[in-house]
Design a protein around this motif. Structure first.
Motif, short mmCIF file in Angstrom:
data_model
loop_
_atom_site.label_atom_id
_atom_site.label_comp_id
_atom_site.label_asym_id
_atom_site.label_seq_id
_atom_site.Cartn_x
_atom_site.Cartn_y
_atom_site.Cartn_z
N THR A 77 -20.94 44.85 -57.78
CA THR A 77 -21.65 44.76 -56.50
C THR A 77 -22.31 43.40 -56.41
O THR A 77 -22.94 42.95 -57.36
CB THR A 77 -22.74 45.84 -56.40
N GLU A 78 -22.14 42.74 -55.25
CA GLU A 78 -22.78 41.44 -55.04
C GLU A 78 -23.56 41.48 -53.73
O GLU A 78 -23.00 41.71 -52.66
CB GLU A 78 -21.74 40.33 -54.98
N ILE A 79 -24.88 41.30 -53.82
CA ILE A 79 -25.72 41.30 -52.63
C ILE A 79 -25.49 40.01 -51.86
O ILE A 79 -25.60 38.91 -52.41
CB ILE A 79 -27.20 41.45 -53.01
N LEU A 80 -25.19 40.13 -50.56
CA LEU A 80 -24.88 38.96 -49.74
C LEU A 80 -26.04 38.48 -48.90
O LEU A 80 -26.12 37.30 -48.56
CB LEU A 80 -23.67 39.27 -48.84
N SER A 81 -26.94 39.39 -48.53
CA SER A 81 -28.10 39.01 -47.70
C SER A 81 -29.21 40.01 -47.92
O SER A 81 -29.08 40.95 -48.72
CB SER A 81 -27.71 38.96 -46.22
N GLU A 82 -30.29 39.82 -47.21
CA GLU A 82 -31.43 40.73 -47.33
C GLU A 82 -31.24 42.01 -46.53
O GLU A 82 -32.05 42.93 -46.61
CB GLU A 82 -32.71 40.02 -46.88
N VAL A 83 -30.16 42.08 -45.74
CA VAL A 83 -29.89 43.26 -44.94
C VAL A 83 -29.43 44.39 -45.88
O VAL A 83 -28.49 44.21 -46.66
CB VAL A 83 -28.80 42.99 -43.89
N PRO A 84 -30.08 45.55 -45.83
CA PRO A 84 -29.68 46.67 -46.70
C PRO A 84 -28.22 47.04 -46.50
O PRO A 84 -27.75 47.16 -45.36
CB PRO A 84 -30.60 47.81 -46.25
N GLY A 85 -27.50 47.20 -47.58
CA GLY A 85 -26.10 47.59 -47.51
C GLY A 85 -25.13 46.43 -47.34
O GLY A 85 -23.91 46.64 -47.36
N ASP A 86 -25.65 45.22 -47.19
CA ASP A 86 -24.78 44.06 -47.03
C ASP A 86 -24.38 43.55 -48.43
O ASP A 86 -24.99 42.63 -48.97
CB ASP A 86 -25.49 42.96 -46.24
N GLU A 87 -23.35 44.18 -48.95
CA GLU A 87 -22.94 43.88 -50.32
C GLU A 87 -21.42 43.77 -50.40
O GLU A 87 -20.70 44.48 -49.70
CB GLU A 87 -23.40 44.99 -51.27
N ARG A 88 -20.95 42.90 -51.25
CA ARG A 88 -19.53 42.83 -51.54
C ARG A 88 -19.26 43.81 -52.67
O ARG A 88 -19.85 43.73 -53.75
CB ARG A 88 -19.12 41.42 -51.97
N LEU A 89 -18.37 44.75 -52.43
CA LEU A 89 -18.03 45.75 -53.43
C LEU A 89 -16.63 45.48 -53.97
O LEU A 89 -15.72 45.15 -53.20
CB LEU A 89 -18.07 47.17 -52.83
N VAL A 90 -16.47 45.65 -55.26
CA VAL A 90 -15.14 45.60 -55.88
C VAL A 90 -14.90 46.98 -56.47
O VAL A 90 -15.67 47.45 -57.31
CB VAL A 90 -15.04 44.51 -56.96
N VAL A 91 -13.83 47.61 -56.00
CA VAL A 91 -13.57 49.02 -56.34
C VAL A 91 -12.19 49.17 -56.99
O VAL A 91 -11.22 48.53 -56.56
CB VAL A 91 -13.65 49.89 -55.07
#
Length: 208
Positions: free
Chosen positions: A38-52
């Motif tokens: 998981t990589e957080i992209l911004s301060e917006v909740p849920g704005d994350e890059r996911l690798v699945v």
């Protein structure tokens, strides 16, 4: 619970409105999708890059997903790489825990040094009067091993008296014990070596 269960990813774990394509895939692969990073992209909740990692059938898939923006201006960024059977098998071999190899016993007892364990045993038995049984227990050895080391060290001690490396004197507190070492060496040797021990013993026993 298996360790990998903590990485299990289900539809209810994500926002299906901002990740519709990922949600569809998770629905298809229910119970066989794992969050790798998981990589957080911004301060917006849920704005994350996911690798699945998707595991199913004869192939595996790697999905990278960035959610759509809440205002709808930026669509979901979804990319999937499907691994064929060969690639999946290679990946399995890479991530599988290493097989434990059983160490075969050589049948040989551990090696002990006359200069170390042998010297300790020699002093404890000859000069301190400790029994073979108690020494064996202290050193975690069998009584037979202790006896063998003691015998080798005793012969070495007799040689040290013979060549002058160790002095042997009537004034020593261990005079009688040292004579017994020589006597033991005579009883457990033969040929020229035995004659040398006998000559030294005779000389020491008859000197003023």
């Amino acid at each position: 619970m298996e360790a990998r269960d903590q990485f299990l990813l289900r539809v209810g774990d994500i926002n299906a409105e901002t990740r519709p394509r990922l949600a569809d895939m998770l629905s298809i692969a229910e119970g066989a999708a794992y969050l790798l990073s998981t990589e957080i992209l911004s301060e917006v909740p849920g704005d994350e890059r996911l690798v699945v990692l998707i595991m199913g059938g004869g192939s595996w898939g790697i999905i990278e997903d960035i959610p759509a923006s809440p205002d709808g201006e930026s669509p979901e960024q979804y990319r999937a790489i499907i691994l064929d059977e060969i690639a999946a098998e290679t990946m399995r071999s890479l991530v599988a825990p290493p097989a434990r190899t059983r160490k075969e016993s050589t049948g040989r007892p551990p090696k002990y040094s006359i200069a170390q364990e042998g010297a300790d045993i020699f002093i404890q038995h000859i000069y301190e009067g400790q029994s073979i049984k108690s020494i064996a227990k202290e050193h975690h050895m069998s009584p037979t091993t202790v006896q063998k080391l003691l015998n080798k060290t005793r012969l070495q001690a007799a040689d040290n008296f013979l060549n002058g490396t160790w002095t042997i004197s009537r004034d020593s507190l261990n005079w009688e014990k040292n004579l017994k070492i020589l006597q033991w060496a005579i009883d457990h040797s033969s040929g020229v070596k035995r004659q040398q021990y006998e000559q030294l013993f005779f000389h020491l026993s008859t000197e003023g």
